[in-house]
Design a protein around this motif. Structure first.
Motif, short mmCIF file in Angstrom:
data_model
loop_
_atom_site.label_atom_id
_atom_site.label_comp_id
_atom_site.label_asym_id
_atom_site.label_seq_id
_atom_site.Cartn_x
_atom_site.Cartn_y
_atom_site.Cartn_z
N ILE A 305 -4.11 -20.03 3.42
CA ILE A 305 -4.95 -18.96 3.97
C ILE A 305 -4.63 -18.74 5.44
O ILE A 305 -4.53 -17.60 5.92
CB ILE A 305 -6.43 -19.30 3.76
N LYS A 306 -4.44 -19.84 6.17
CA LYS A 306 -4.07 -19.73 7.58
C LYS A 306 -2.73 -19.00 7.73
O LYS A 306 -2.57 -18.11 8.57
CB LYS A 306 -3.97 -21.12 8.21
N THR A 308 -1.47 -16.88 5.73
CA THR A 308 -1.67 -15.47 5.38
C THR A 308 -2.22 -14.69 6.56
O THR A 308 -1.78 -13.58 6.85
CB THR A 308 -2.61 -15.36 4.17
N ARG A 309 -3.18 -15.28 7.25
CA ARG A 309 -3.74 -14.62 8.44
C ARG A 309 -2.65 -14.41 9.49
O ARG A 309 -2.54 -13.34 10.11
CB ARG A 309 -4.88 -15.44 9.02
N ILE A 312 -0.34 -11.48 8.50
CA ILE A 312 -0.92 -10.17 8.78
C ILE A 312 -0.79 -9.83 10.26
O ILE A 312 -0.40 -8.72 10.64
CB ILE A 312 -2.40 -10.13 8.33
N GLU A 313 -1.08 -10.81 11.12
CA GLU A 313 -0.92 -10.60 12.56
C GLU A 313 0.55 -10.38 12.92
O GLU A 313 0.88 -9.57 13.79
CB GLU A 313 -1.48 -11.80 13.32
N GLU A 344 -11.34 -13.07 1.30
CA GLU A 344 -11.31 -11.69 1.80
C GLU A 344 -12.12 -11.56 3.08
O GLU A 344 -11.70 -10.90 4.04
CB GLU A 344 -11.85 -10.73 0.75
N SER A 346 -12.81 -13.91 5.22
CA SER A 346 -12.15 -14.63 6.30
C SER A 346 -10.96 -13.84 6.85
O SER A 346 -10.76 -13.76 8.06
CB SER A 346 -11.68 -16.00 5.81
N LEU A 347 -10.17 -13.25 5.95
CA LEU A 347 -8.97 -12.52 6.36
C LEU A 347 -9.28 -11.12 6.87
O LEU A 347 -8.47 -10.52 7.57
CB LEU A 347 -7.99 -12.42 5.19
N ARG A 348 -10.44 -10.59 6.47
CA ARG A 348 -10.78 -9.20 6.77
C ARG A 348 -9.70 -8.26 6.23
O ARG A 348 -9.28 -7.30 6.88
CB ARG A 348 -10.98 -8.98 8.27
#
Length: 421
Positions: A305-306, A308-309, A312-313, A344, A346-348
């Motif tokens: 998950i980290k 993935t964030r 996106i950045e 969802e 968390s990631l927005r």
């Protein structure tokens, strides 16, 4: 005689001799123009924002700020500028930091003249491919343009990405290609771009008699017929470009060759599904550059998950404004302590597809070389992969419509936040 866009370059290096040497190298190429030089990070940021060069050649070590800070400051405020970080350390962690800071390339000193010029020209084209001012040069136009002009089809390139092994990239790419073929009858080409560790052949039970190596051995612009000859047809009728049989053969295949091959395959396919290596390798970034849609696969693990964030950045910082990103949450189960809705939030960012956890069926299909989408099309795992295939088919139809209707249909399907800004 043809013309090439002028690429405006800013040099940021605290050593006078280094600045002069870089400027001298650039002077040998008629389409390069040095528009400014800076000895400090703050000065480099100010000049970059004022002069708006296409490329900033940025030394990693500066007296006031480090190269990562300067790259992040420039790309955050002017994402159209391409930053090339010049460093002494080949450590992969440094490369990752550079990419996260927004750098388009990471060159380790000492580098060859050819490597240097190729990087500047590649980043310059990506930074601003529509430069109006040009100068004549005695060289052929870019391989990408030559291939694209001979295109017979207008296919879509879909890159399947993930930060690390074990998230299910290859499983998804393989089954997605088969699902697209089964549900539409489209010409689908599956490309294994995990060049050192590719497993597409294993999952499809195909022997790599022909592979990327055959394309690497040719010089000049790729011949379309040669590209067709190295493809292997699976029983599902999906065409496959396999990874090399031996890891050391991967060194023969450059990122530019990968770009050229994908463009050629796009012109000969309705869909090109690209299985990539984990992380931010040069070939993986080349695949992302070429792709129309990015499919990012991850699991319910906190590290995934980290990652993935960060991805996106990372897309935001590189300025992939036209890229469409679909998140695929794989191995969804009720024992992980997190739900897809939690992810969802968390990631927005919306999770487009949620593939259920069925290790027995998945492992059996991998070991037997019989993809679930081919052998068990009614399986619940395949149902979600089919849903992803339908999203891609709908997206292709939307993009074939006039621009006035395309945006209105695309946004409601994925949500406005599904487009990387």
């Amino acid at each position: 005689m043809s013309s090439a866009p002028i690429i405006r370059v800013l040099i940021v290096d605290d050593v006078q001799e280094s600045r002069d040497n870089i400027e001298r190298l650039l002077s040998f190429e008629p389409d390069f123009r040095v528009v400014g030089k800076a000895a400090r990070g703050e000065e480099g940021i100010e000049l970059a924002l004022r002069l708006q060069p296409h490329v900033v050649l940025l030394d990693q070590t500066l007296p006031d700020l480090d190269g990562f800070e300067v790259a992040a400051a420039i790309t955050a405020r002017a994402p159209g500028i391409g930053v090339i970080l010049l460093a002494l350390d080949p450590d992969p962690d440094m490369l990752r930091r550079a990419m996260l800071a927004g750098a388009r390339e990471y060159l380790t000193k000492p580098f060859s003249y050819e490597e240097f010029v190729e990087a500047v020209r590649r980043v310059g084209r990506l930074a601003n491919p529509g430069v109006a001012v040009s100068v004549p040069i005695h060289s052929p136009s870019a391989p990408e343009r030559s291939v694209r002009e001979t295109a017979g089809r207008d296919g879509r390139v879909i890159a399947v990405l993930g930060a690390k092994g074990g998230v299910g990239r290859t499983f998804l790419a393989t089954n997605l290609a088969i699902a697209l073929r089964r549900r539409s009858g489209a010409e689908v080409t599956l490309v294994d771009c995990d060049l050192m560790r590719g497993d597409v052949g294993v999952l499809l039970n195909l022997n790599p008699q022909r592979s990327w190596v055959d394309l690497a051995r040719t010089s000049g612009i790729l011949d379309g017929e040669l590209v067709e000859e190295v493809l292997t047809r699976h029983a599902s009728q999906v065409r496959v470009l396999l990874a090399p049989a031996y890891p050391d053969e991967a060194e023969q295949i450059t990122a530019d060759r990968v770009r050229e091959a994908l463009l050629e395959l796009r012109s000969r396919s309705d869909f090109v599904i690209v299985d990539t290596a984990g992380g931010y390798e040069e070939v993986t970034l080349a695949c992302a550059d070429i792709s129309d849609i990015l499919v990012w696969v991850f699991t319910l693990e906190m590290t995934a998950i980290k990652d993935t964030r960060l991805f996106i950045e990372f897309l935001d910082r590189l300025g992939y404004k036209s890229k469409r990103l679909i998140l695929v949450l794989n191995q969804v189960n009720h024992v992980a302590g997190l739900s897809p809705d939690d992810v969802e939030q968390s990631l927005r960012f919306p999770v487009g597809v949620r593939i259920p956890f069925d290790p027995a069926a998945v492992i059996r299909s991998i070991n037997e070389g019989t993809p679930l989408a081919w052998e068990q099309p009614q399986h619940r795992v395949v149902a979600e992969i089919d849903r992803l295939a339908d999203l891609l088919l709908e997206t292709k139809e939307v993009n074939e419509q006039p621009a006035t209707t395309r945006r209105r249909r695309f946004l409601p399907r994925f949500g406005a936040s599904a487009i990387v800004r």
